[in-house]
Scaffold this motif. Structure first.
Motif, PDB file in Angstrom:
ATOM      1  N   LEU A  75       0.828  -1.211   0.000  1.00 47.48           N
ATOM      2  CA  LEU A  75       0.000   0.000   0.000  1.00 47.48           C
ATOM      3  C   LEU A  75       0.858   1.255   0.000  1.00 47.48           C
ATOM      4  O   LEU A  75       0.526   2.249  -0.655  1.00 47.48           O
ATOM      5  CB  LEU A  75      -0.938  -0.003   1.206  1.00 47.48           C
ATOM      6  N   GLY A  76       1.965   1.223   0.720  1.00 46.18           N
ATOM      7  CA  GLY A  76       2.869   2.366   0.737  1.00 46.18           C
ATOM      8  C   GLY A  76       3.451   2.652  -0.631  1.00 46.18           C
ATOM      9  O   GLY A  76       3.669   3.811  -1.000  1.00 46.18           O
ATOM     10  N   LYS A  77       3.685   1.607  -1.409  1.00 51.59           N
ATOM     11  CA  LYS A  77       4.223   1.769  -2.754  1.00 51.59           C
ATOM     12  C   LYS A  77       3.144   2.259  -3.724  1.00 51.59           C
ATOM     13  O   LYS A  77       3.415   3.050  -4.633  1.00 51.59           O
ATOM     14  CB  LYS A  77       4.801   0.430  -3.230  1.00 51.59           C
ATOM     15  N   LEU A  78       1.910   1.817  -3.523  1.00 48.91           N
ATOM     16  CA  LEU A  78       0.838   2.102  -4.471  1.00 48.91           C
ATOM     17  C   LEU A  78       0.116   3.425  -4.216  1.00 48.91           C
ATOM     18  O   LEU A  78      -0.462   4.004  -5.133  1.00 48.91           O
ATOM     19  CB  LEU A  78      -0.198   0.974  -4.435  1.00 48.91           C
ATOM     20  N   ALA A  79       0.113   3.881  -2.964  1.00 44.05           N
ATOM     21  CA  ALA A  79      -0.762   4.988  -2.569  1.00 44.05           C
ATOM     22  C   ALA A  79      -0.541   6.293  -3.325  1.00 44.05           C
ATOM     23  O   ALA A  79      -1.515   6.998  -3.615  1.00 44.05           O
ATOM     24  CB  ALA A  79      -0.649   5.220  -1.065  1.00 44.05           C
ATOM     25  N   PRO A  80       0.689   6.713  -3.654  1.00 46.69           N
ATOM     26  CA  PRO A  80       0.864   8.048  -4.236  1.00 46.69           C
ATOM     27  C   PRO A  80       0.083   8.308  -5.520  1.00 46.69           C
ATOM     28  O   PRO A  80      -0.439   9.390  -5.713  1.00 46.69           O
ATOM     29  CB  PRO A  80       2.375   8.121  -4.481  1.00 46.69           C
ATOM     30  N   LYS A  81      -0.011   7.316  -6.421  1.00 44.79           N
ATOM     31  CA  LYS A  81      -0.733   7.542  -7.682  1.00 44.79           C
ATOM     32  C   LYS A  81      -1.058   6.196  -8.322  1.00 44.79           C
ATOM     33  O   LYS A  81      -0.413   5.181  -8.030  1.00 44.79           O
ATOM     34  CB  LYS A  81       0.106   8.375  -8.646  1.00 44.79           C
ATOM     35  N   PRO A  82      -2.088   6.159  -9.210  1.00 40.56           N
ATOM     36  CA  PRO A  82      -2.426   4.905  -9.893  1.00 40.56           C
ATOM     37  C   PRO A  82      -1.242   4.417 -10.742  1.00 40.56           C
ATOM     38  O   PRO A  82      -0.598   5.204 -11.427  1.00 40.56           O
ATOM     39  CB  PRO A  82      -3.611   5.297 -10.776  1.00 40.56           C
ATOM     40  N   LEU A  83      -0.960   3.123 -10.662  1.00 37.63           N
ATOM     41  CA  LEU A  83       0.153   2.539 -11.388  1.00 37.63           C
ATOM     42  C   LEU A  83      -0.337   1.445 -12.326  1.00 37.63           C
ATOM     43  O   LEU A  83      -1.323   0.768 -12.040  1.00 37.63           O
ATOM     44  CB  LEU A  83       1.161   1.934 -10.401  1.00 37.63           C
ATOM     45  N   LYS A  84       0.358   1.259 -13.436  1.00 32.72           N
ATOM     46  CA  LYS A  84       0.031   0.159 -14.334  1.00 32.72           C
ATOM     47  C   LYS A  84       0.187  -1.157 -13.588  1.00 32.72           C
ATOM     48  O   LYS A  84       1.110  -1.330 -12.793  1.00 32.72           O
ATOM     49  CB  LYS A  84       0.940   0.174 -15.562  1.00 32.72           C
ATOM     50  N   VAL A  85      -0.723  -2.096 -13.861  1.00 32.69           N
ATOM     51  CA  VAL A  85      -0.732  -3.352 -13.127  1.00 32.69           C
ATOM     52  C   VAL A  85       0.580  -4.109 -13.269  1.00 32.69           C
ATOM     53  O   VAL A  85       1.136  -4.599 -12.279  1.00 32.69           O
ATOM     54  CB  VAL A  85      -1.916  -4.231 -13.583  1.00 32.69           C
ATOM     55  N   GLY A  86       1.097  -4.201 -14.486  1.00 33.06           N
ATOM     56  CA  GLY A  86       2.340  -4.944 -14.698  1.00 33.06           C
ATOM     57  C   GLY A  86       3.498  -4.338 -13.930  1.00 33.06           C
ATOM     58  O   GLY A  86       4.278  -5.051 -13.280  1.00 33.06           O
ATOM     59  N   TRP A  87       3.629  -3.022 -13.983  1.00 38.28           N
ATOM     60  CA  TRP A  87       4.715  -2.348 -13.263  1.00 38.28           C
ATOM     61  C   TRP A  87       4.546  -2.543 -11.768  1.00 38.28           C
ATOM     62  O   TRP A  87       5.509  -2.813 -11.049  1.00 38.28           O
ATOM     63  CB  TRP A  87       4.698  -0.857 -13.602  1.00 38.28           C
ATOM     64  N   ALA A  88       3.296  -2.394 -11.304  1.00 36.54           N
ATOM     65  CA  ALA A  88       3.025  -2.553  -9.871  1.00 36.54           C
ATOM     66  C   ALA A  88       3.391  -3.950  -9.407  1.00 36.54           C
ATOM     67  O   ALA A  88       4.022  -4.125  -8.356  1.00 36.54           O
ATOM     68  CB  ALA A  88       1.555  -2.260  -9.583  1.00 36.54           C
ATOM     69  N   ALA A  89       2.998  -4.974 -10.171  1.00 35.05           N
ATOM     70  CA  ALA A  89       3.263  -6.351  -9.766  1.00 35.05           C
ATOM     71  C   ALA A  89       4.756  -6.608  -9.620  1.00 35.05           C
ATOM     72  O   ALA A  89       5.214  -7.176  -8.619  1.00 35.05           O
ATOM     73  CB  ALA A  89       2.652  -7.325 -10.769  1.00 35.05           C
ATOM     74  N   GLU A  90       5.544  -6.187 -10.603  1.00 30.89           N
ATOM     75  CA  GLU A  90       6.980  -6.442 -10.550  1.00 30.89           C
ATOM     76  C   GLU A  90       7.625  -5.772  -9.341  1.00 30.89           C
ATOM     77  O   GLU A  90       8.468  -6.357  -8.655  1.00 30.89           O
ATOM     78  CB  GLU A  90       7.628  -5.961 -11.845  1.00 30.89           C
ATOM     79  N   ASN A  91       7.241  -4.531  -9.073  1.00 31.34           N
ATOM     80  CA  ASN A  91       7.836  -3.798  -7.961  1.00 31.34           C
ATOM     81  C   ASN A  91       7.347  -4.294  -6.610  1.00 31.34           C
ATOM     82  O   ASN A  91       8.126  -4.368  -5.650  1.00 31.34           O
ATOM     83  CB  ASN A  91       7.571  -2.305  -8.120  1.00 31.34           C
ATOM     84  N   LEU A  92       6.079  -4.656  -6.522  1.00 29.93           N
ATOM     85  CA  LEU A  92       5.567  -5.173  -5.258  1.00 29.93           C
ATOM     86  C   LEU A  92       6.187  -6.520  -4.931  1.00 29.93           C
ATOM     87  O   LEU A  92       6.446  -6.828  -3.765  1.00 29.93           O
ATOM     88  CB  LEU A  92       4.040  -5.295  -5.306  1.00 29.93           C
ATOM     89  N   GLY A  93       6.410  -7.329  -5.947  1.00 28.54           N
ATOM     90  CA  GLY A  93       7.054  -8.621  -5.705  1.00 28.54           C
ATOM     91  C   GLY A  93       8.432  -8.452  -5.100  1.00 28.54           C
ATOM     92  O   GLY A  93       8.822  -9.196  -4.195  1.00 28.54           O
ATOM     93  N   HIS A  94       9.156  -7.457  -5.584  1.00 30.04           N
ATOM     94  CA  HIS A  94      10.488  -7.183  -5.044  1.00 30.04           C
ATOM     95  C   HIS A  94      10.403  -6.683  -3.603  1.00 30.04           C
ATOM     96  O   HIS A  94      11.096  -7.172  -2.712  1.00 30.04           O
ATOM     97  CB  HIS A  94      11.182  -6.142  -5.923  1.00 30.04           C
ATOM     98  N   ASP A  95       9.519  -5.702  -3.362  1.00 30.91           N
ATOM     99  CA  ASP A  95       9.445  -5.071  -2.043  1.00 30.91           C
ATOM    100  C   ASP A  95       8.813  -5.967  -0.979  1.00 30.91           C
ATOM    101  O   ASP A  95       9.118  -5.837   0.214  1.00 30.91           O
ATOM    102  CB  ASP A  95       8.649  -3.762  -2.134  1.00 30.91           C
ATOM    103  N   CYS A  96       7.922  -6.853  -1.403  1.00 29.55           N
ATOM    104  CA  CYS A  96       7.178  -7.669  -0.440  1.00 29.55           C
ATOM    105  C   CYS A  96       7.784  -9.042  -0.195  1.00 29.55           C
ATOM    106  O   CYS A  96       7.325  -9.761   0.700  1.00 29.55           O
ATOM    107  CB  CYS A  96       5.724  -7.831  -0.907  1.00 29.55           C
TER     108      CYS A  96
END
Length: 211
Positions: A75-96
């Motif tokens: 949620l901390g990564k996603l909250a600032p602005k809407p992100l493309k699903v593919g980009w979000a998935a790759e980055n969340l996988g790394h951070d989580c």
């Protein structure tokens, strides 16, 4: 609770060595996809469809802490602005990835094990602990791959595993065909599927399972 993502991590770890069985690129995309789906199920994000599935975006609707370290990191990564699903998935996988490992270790499903390579470089691995949880998940997947109708969670896990080429027993042609069938039709209805306004199943496979 990050249930889907936690179960996926269990499936991607080698029980004996405690290391990932897939490369980091596929691992992060897969785990990030599962985290997004956990957030959908928790009512924290929605997915805004687009004519081109690759342009679909994640929108946070409730950024309040969940108490789950992995979901709160996402949620901390996603909250600032809407992100493309593919980009979000790759980055969340790394951070989580690390928070998910720690959650599973706290649950007893895996063990944190530190060792040194050549007596110098310290590495951390996560071999299996109490195998009950993983065994239940794998049995549900195996049953579905042998023809039973999967529940939604099992269907989603198979879809993601199919997309990264990590379905258990996928060296068998019949198993590969069954996994592909489930990925296309095996979770066509239910709370998770209903959350993706207007997205067809093929688009969902593109978004959440493509490496």
């Amino acid at each position: 609770m990050s249930r889907l993502a936690e179960n996926l991590v269990l499936l991607l770890l080698d029980d004996a060595t405690g290391r990932s069985t897939v490369d980091t690129g596929r691992r992060y995309r897969a785990v990030g996809s599962a985290v997004l789906l956990d957030l959908v199920r928790a009512g924290r994000v929605t997915i805004a469809a687009a004519d081109d599935a690759r342009e679909a975006r994640v929108q946070v609707v409730d950024a309040a802490p969940t108490g789950d370290p992995a979901l709160d990191t996402a949620l901390g990564k996603l909250a600032p602005k809407p992100l493309k699903v593919g980009w979000a998935a790759e980055n969340l996988g790394h951070d989580c990835w690390q928070p998910l490992l720690e959650l599973l270790a706290a649950d007893g499903a895996i063990r944190q094990q530190e060792q040194r390579v050549l007596g110098l470089l310290k590495t951390t691995t996560w071999p299996a602990g109490d195998g009950t949880r993983e065994r239940v998940v794998r049995e549900a997947i195996t049953t579905a791959l042998h023809g039973a109708e999967p529940d939604e969670e099992t269907g989603v896990l198979i879809t993601i595993l199919h997309g990264i080429g990590a379905v258990p027993g996928a060296d068998n042609e019949a198993t590969r065909a069954r996994a592909a069938q489930i990925a296309k039709t095996g979770w066509a209805a239910g709370p998770l599927r209903d959350a993706f306004h207007g997205l067809g199943t093929a688009q969902l496979v593109t978004l959440f399972a493509a490496s």
